[in-house]
Design an enzyme around this catalytic site. Structure first.
Site, PDB file in Angstrom:
ATOM      1  N   LYS A  21       7.381 -13.940 -11.496  1.00  0.00           N
ATOM      2  CA  LYS A  21       5.918 -13.763 -11.121  1.00  0.00           C
ATOM      3  C   LYS A  21       5.449 -12.531 -11.715  1.00  0.00           C
ATOM      4  CE  LYS A  21       5.465 -11.317  -7.293  1.00  0.00           C
ATOM      5  NZ  LYS A  21       4.388 -10.171  -7.160  1.00  0.00           N
ATOM      6  N   ASN A  22       6.244 -11.327 -11.882  1.00  0.00           N
ATOM      7  CA  ASN A  22       5.525 -10.321 -12.351  1.00  0.00           C
ATOM      8  C   ASN A  22       5.382 -10.132 -13.914  1.00  0.00           C
ATOM      9  OD1 ASN A  22       5.227  -9.452  -9.748  1.00  0.00           O
ATOM     10  ND2 ASN A  22       6.810  -7.918  -9.614  1.00  0.00           N
ATOM     11  N   CYS A  77      -2.121  -1.604   0.158  1.00  0.00           N
ATOM     12  CA  CYS A  77      -1.368  -2.862   0.599  1.00  0.00           C
ATOM     13  C   CYS A  77      -0.530  -2.136   1.544  1.00  0.00           C
ATOM     14  CB  CYS A  77      -0.811  -3.438  -0.356  1.00  0.00           C
ATOM     15  SG  CYS A  77       0.553  -2.764  -1.233  1.00  0.00           S
ATOM     16  N   ARG A  85      -1.439   3.028  -3.621  1.00  0.00           N
ATOM     17  CA  ARG A  85      -1.462   1.950  -4.998  1.00  0.00           C
ATOM     18  C   ARG A  85      -2.769   2.399  -5.889  1.00  0.00           C
ATOM     19  NH1 ARG A  85       1.542  -3.415  -4.415  1.00  0.00           N
ATOM     20  NH2 ARG A  85       1.952  -2.911  -6.731  1.00  0.00           N
ATOM     21  N   PRO A  86      -2.909   3.629  -5.980  1.00  0.00           N
ATOM     22  CA  PRO A  86      -4.111   4.188  -6.693  1.00  0.00           C
ATOM     23  C   PRO A  86      -4.218   3.686  -8.356  1.00  0.00           C
ATOM     24  CG  PRO A  86      -2.609   5.798  -6.488  1.00  0.00           C
ATOM     25  CD  PRO A  86      -1.983   4.571  -5.723  1.00  0.00           C
ATOM     26  N   MET A  87      -5.303   3.820  -8.874  1.00  0.00           N
ATOM     27  CA  MET A  87      -5.037   3.357 -10.608  1.00  0.00           C
ATOM     28  C   MET A  87      -5.496   4.609 -11.369  1.00  0.00           C
ATOM     29  SD  MET A  87      -6.910  -0.492 -10.713  1.00  0.00           S
ATOM     30  CE  MET A  87      -6.966  -0.125 -12.409  1.00  0.00           C
ATOM     31  N   ASP A  88      -5.169   5.816 -11.067  1.00  0.00           N
ATOM     32  CA  ASP A  88      -5.505   6.981 -11.726  1.00  0.00           C
ATOM     33  C   ASP A  88      -4.724   6.923 -13.127  1.00  0.00           C
ATOM     34  OD1 ASP A  88      -3.379   7.461  -9.817  1.00  0.00           O
ATOM     35  OD2 ASP A  88      -2.952   9.110 -11.134  1.00  0.00           O
ATOM     36  N   ASP A 122      11.861  -3.603  -5.986  1.00  0.00           N
ATOM     37  CA  ASP A 122      11.628  -5.046  -5.401  1.00  0.00           C
ATOM     38  C   ASP A 122      12.993  -5.532  -4.877  1.00  0.00           C
ATOM     39  OD1 ASP A 122       9.091  -5.671  -8.048  1.00  0.00           O
ATOM     40  OD2 ASP A 122       9.105  -4.852  -6.064  1.00  0.00           O
ATOM     41  N   ARG A 166       3.808 -15.865  -1.768  1.00  0.00           N
ATOM     42  CA  ARG A 166       3.679 -15.152  -2.873  1.00  0.00           C
ATOM     43  C   ARG A 166       4.408 -15.251  -4.265  1.00  0.00           C
ATOM     44  NH1 ARG A 166       0.332  -9.952  -1.819  1.00  0.00           N
ATOM     45  NH2 ARG A 166       0.120 -10.205  -4.071  1.00  0.00           N
TER      46      ARG A 166
HETATM   47  C1  EPZ Z   1       4.741  -3.817 -10.448  1.00  0.00           C
HETATM   48  O1  EPZ Z   1       3.790  -3.227  -9.581  1.00  0.00           O
HETATM   49  C2  EPZ Z   1       5.048  -4.849  -9.921  1.00  0.00           C
HETATM   50  N1  EPZ Z   1       4.065  -5.855  -9.607  1.00  0.00           N
HETATM   51  C3  EPZ Z   1       5.646  -4.507  -8.247  1.00  0.00           C
HETATM   52  O2  EPZ Z   1       6.075  -5.661  -7.720  1.00  0.00           O
HETATM   53  C4  EPZ Z   1       6.811  -3.568  -8.605  1.00  0.00           C
HETATM   54  O3  EPZ Z   1       7.294  -3.151  -7.321  1.00  0.00           O
HETATM   55  C5  EPZ Z   1       6.297  -2.085  -9.235  1.00  0.00           C
HETATM   56  O4  EPZ Z   1       5.816  -2.880 -10.582  1.00  0.00           O
HETATM   57  C6  EPZ Z   1       7.146  -1.352  -9.570  1.00  0.00           C
HETATM   58  O5  EPZ Z   1       8.258  -1.921 -10.421  1.00  0.00           O
HETATM   59  C7  EPZ Z   1       3.527  -6.394 -10.854  1.00  0.00           C
HETATM   60  O6  EPZ Z   1       4.141  -6.652 -11.762  1.00  0.00           O
HETATM   61  C8  EPZ Z   1       2.441  -7.647 -10.502  1.00  0.00           C
HETATM   62  P1  EPZ Z   1       3.334   0.580 -10.905  1.00  0.00           P
HETATM   63  P2  EPZ Z   1       2.439  -2.036 -10.284  1.00  0.00           P
HETATM   64  O7  EPZ Z   1       2.075   0.929 -11.327  1.00  0.00           O
HETATM   65  O8  EPZ Z   1       2.351  -2.259 -11.803  1.00  0.00           O
HETATM   66  C9  EPZ Z   1       2.175   4.493  -8.402  1.00  0.00           C
HETATM   67  C10 EPZ Z   1       6.528  -7.341  -6.068  1.00  0.00           C
HETATM   68  O9  EPZ Z   1       7.126  -7.205  -4.924  1.00  0.00           O
HETATM   69  N2  EPZ Z   1       0.919   4.663  -9.194  1.00  0.00           N
HETATM   70  O10 EPZ Z   1       4.624   0.934 -11.626  1.00  0.00           O
HETATM   71  O11 EPZ Z   1       1.355  -1.712  -9.389  1.00  0.00           O
HETATM   72  C11 EPZ Z   1       1.967   3.381  -7.395  1.00  0.00           C
HETATM   73  O12 EPZ Z   1       1.316   3.762  -6.379  1.00  0.00           O
HETATM   74  C12 EPZ Z   1       5.483  -6.130  -6.640  1.00  0.00           C
HETATM   75  O13 EPZ Z   1       6.551  -8.292  -6.797  1.00  0.00           O
HETATM   76  C13 EPZ Z   1      -0.162   5.342  -9.378  1.00  0.00           C
HETATM   77  O14 EPZ Z   1       0.153   6.597  -8.506  1.00  0.00           O
HETATM   78  O15 EPZ Z   1       3.524  -0.663  -9.930  1.00  0.00           O
HETATM   79  C14 EPZ Z   1       3.539   3.400  -7.039  1.00  0.00           C
HETATM   80  O16 EPZ Z   1       3.809   4.259  -5.967  1.00  0.00           O
HETATM   81  C15 EPZ Z   1       5.418  -5.169  -5.572  1.00  0.00           C
HETATM   82  N3  EPZ Z   1      -1.242   5.380 -10.112  1.00  0.00           N
HETATM   83  C16 EPZ Z   1       4.243   3.693  -8.343  1.00  0.00           C
HETATM   84  O17 EPZ Z   1       3.276   4.262  -9.025  1.00  0.00           O
HETATM   85  C17 EPZ Z   1      -1.398   4.338 -11.050  1.00  0.00           C
HETATM   86  O18 EPZ Z   1      -2.338   4.371 -11.552  1.00  0.00           O
HETATM   87  C18 EPZ Z   1       4.677   2.600  -9.046  1.00  0.00           C
HETATM   88  O19 EPZ Z   1       3.303   1.678  -9.441  1.00  0.00           O
HETATM   89  C19 EPZ Z   1      -0.555   3.371 -10.855  1.00  0.00           C
HETATM   90  C20 EPZ Z   1       0.793   3.365  -9.949  1.00  0.00           C
END
Ligand code: EPZ
Length: 422
Positions: free
Chosen positions: A22-23, A118, A123-126, A308, A400
């Protein structure tokens, strides 16, 4: 809303086919935005998140043709009509934010709704924003949307990520393929899904190296072309089904599974007394003895233990002989399965990002609530072991990320059925 009812105690034996990741698919699909030529994806999983991504891309004008029941997709963005990812779609799935980098790269603009929080965290985007601004993007937040422009296109840059964010690495890698000059992503995420995306981008004509390491280097090119790419096996579905026979006995082979996708997970299984063997068919799993041993788990970016698979591992450790400590370092609120497991007789104490699990000899079936994708499946697994019936409600979370979970488990002997709620 559908529920799933599991009756525990039946050993599992046989093969479980593992689908495409999926990811990985959720990052590969937006890559079509980088080129007007068709992108063909095979081994695409049949999941509601894929349908959501399809709807999002179609709302931008992308043509998506699904074949073989959805396992093959041909995507073409030669006739784009919009660069706006609407809140109504994005709020359902955070991965929608992966259109930001490709839209900026090829169309020099994007309006993408912030996904909002969620169940598992804010889950910010900074990290995405800081990185794309280093490449010349101008991004401002207005009425819940990121308004991003890159007049004259993006420029290559050195992009250090403060955290090895999977999504930010994917957005930047895609954006950099068409930027002017060289981009070096430092502290890049190393997940297999990143490696898969980079291989697809290379097949499209991108000049990109270093996937799977912390440093990815991309030389921007004028344009990308057509490609056909198979989606990598889903290591999270793989790890989930590898655990199933540990809950109720028997021996299961996860078809298509390979050890390199789940190395840190298998190290923990071995310590817990679970046998895993690799063959050209996949990974075969069987519990040594009649109870797993307690082990400690800390979730980390790949190649560390995957967040995960934390909920699924916690469910298994509820039955272990001994006390286990789990530390969730990736998300701030990812223990919501704990109180549901406690309803089934588990003995778990949660303090912030730490959970202590005191193993019990047996669990009891109960009605439980799914709260997020991986929490849902951990309750199904617990139900395989529990005495009596476990009814998992709100299984739309499950759909999902897991193809027909009741079919895959009943095919190896589980007593499990889906009931439609009136
Ligand atoms: C991906 O999410 C996966 N989703 C998640 O899987 C997975 O848990 C995660 O990576 C970690 O491995 C997809 O690939 C679609 P991150 P992503 O950016 O990219 C923080 C599932 O169950 N962060 O590595 O959103 C964030 O809040 C899902 O399949 C910031 O602070 O994960 C989190 O605490 C759940 N600022 C941590 O980093 C940002 O700009 C990891 O986030 C981005 C992230």
């Amino acid at each position: 809303m559908d529920s799933i009812i599991v009756s525990g105690g039946t050993p599992l034996n046989g093969d479980i086919p593992i689908a495409g990741a999926k990811n990985a698919a959720l990052a590969l699909m937006p890559a079509t935005l980088l080129s007007g030529a068709p992108l063909t994806l095979t081994n695409v999983p049949r999941l509601s998140d894929i349908k959501t991504m399809t709807a999002l891309l179609e709302s931008l004008g992308v043509e998506v043709t699904s074949m073989q029941g959805g396992k093959v997709q041909v995507l073409s963005s030669h006739a784009m009509t919009s660069t706006r990812a609407d809140y109504e779609i994005v709020r359902k799935m955070r991965a929608s934010n992966l259109v930001l980098g490709p839209l900026l790269a090829r169309h020099h603009e994007a309006i993408v709704s912030l996904p909002g929080g969620c169940a598992i965290g804010a889950r910010p985007m900074d990290i995405h924003i800081d990185a794309l601004e280093l490449m010349g993007a101008q991004i401002e937040l207005r009425d819940g949307y990121l308004h991003a422009v890159a007049p004259g296109g993006l420029k290559g840059a050195r992009v250090p990520l403060r955290f090895a964010s999977v999504g930010a690495t994917e957005n930047v890698a895609m954006a950099a393929t068409l930027a002017k000059g060289t981009t070096v992503i430092e502290n890049a995420a190393r997940e297999p899904e990143i490696v898969d995306l980079v291989r697809c981008l290379r097949a499209m004509g991108a000049q990109i190296e270093g996937e799977g390491t912390s440093t990815i280097e991309i030389q921007g090119v004028e344009a990308l072309g057509a490609a056909t790419h198979p989606v990598v096996t889903d290591r999270i579905e793989l790890g989930t089904y590898m655990l199933a026979p540990v809950f109720c006995g028997g021996e299961v082979t996860c078809l298509g599974g390979t050890l390199d996708l789940v190395t840190s997970f298998v190290e923990k299984l071995d310590a817990a007394g679970v046998d895993v063997s690799e063959s050209d068919r996949g990974l075969t799993v069987k519990l040594r003895g009649d109870r797993p041993r307690a082990v400690d788990v800390v979730t980390e970016p790949f190649p560390g233990f995957p967040t995960d698979l934390q909920a699924q591992m916690m469910a298994m450790l509820c039955l272990a002989d001994g006390t286990s400590k789990l530390e969730e370092r990736i998300f701030e609120n990812r223990f919501m399965h704990a109180p549901e497991l406690v309803r089934m007789g588990a003995n778990i104490e949660v303090q912030g990002g730490q959970a202590t699990v005191h193993g019990v000899a047996r669990l009891k079936g109960a009605p439980v609530m799914a709260t997020d994708l991986r929490a849902s499946v951990s309750l199904i697994l617990a139900g395989l072991a529990a005495e009596g019936e476990t009814r998992v409600n709100r299984v739309y979370h499950l759909d999902r990320g897991y193809e027909h979970v009741e079919d895959k488990l009943s095919a190896v002997g589980a007593r499990i059925e889906r009931v439609q709620e009136r």
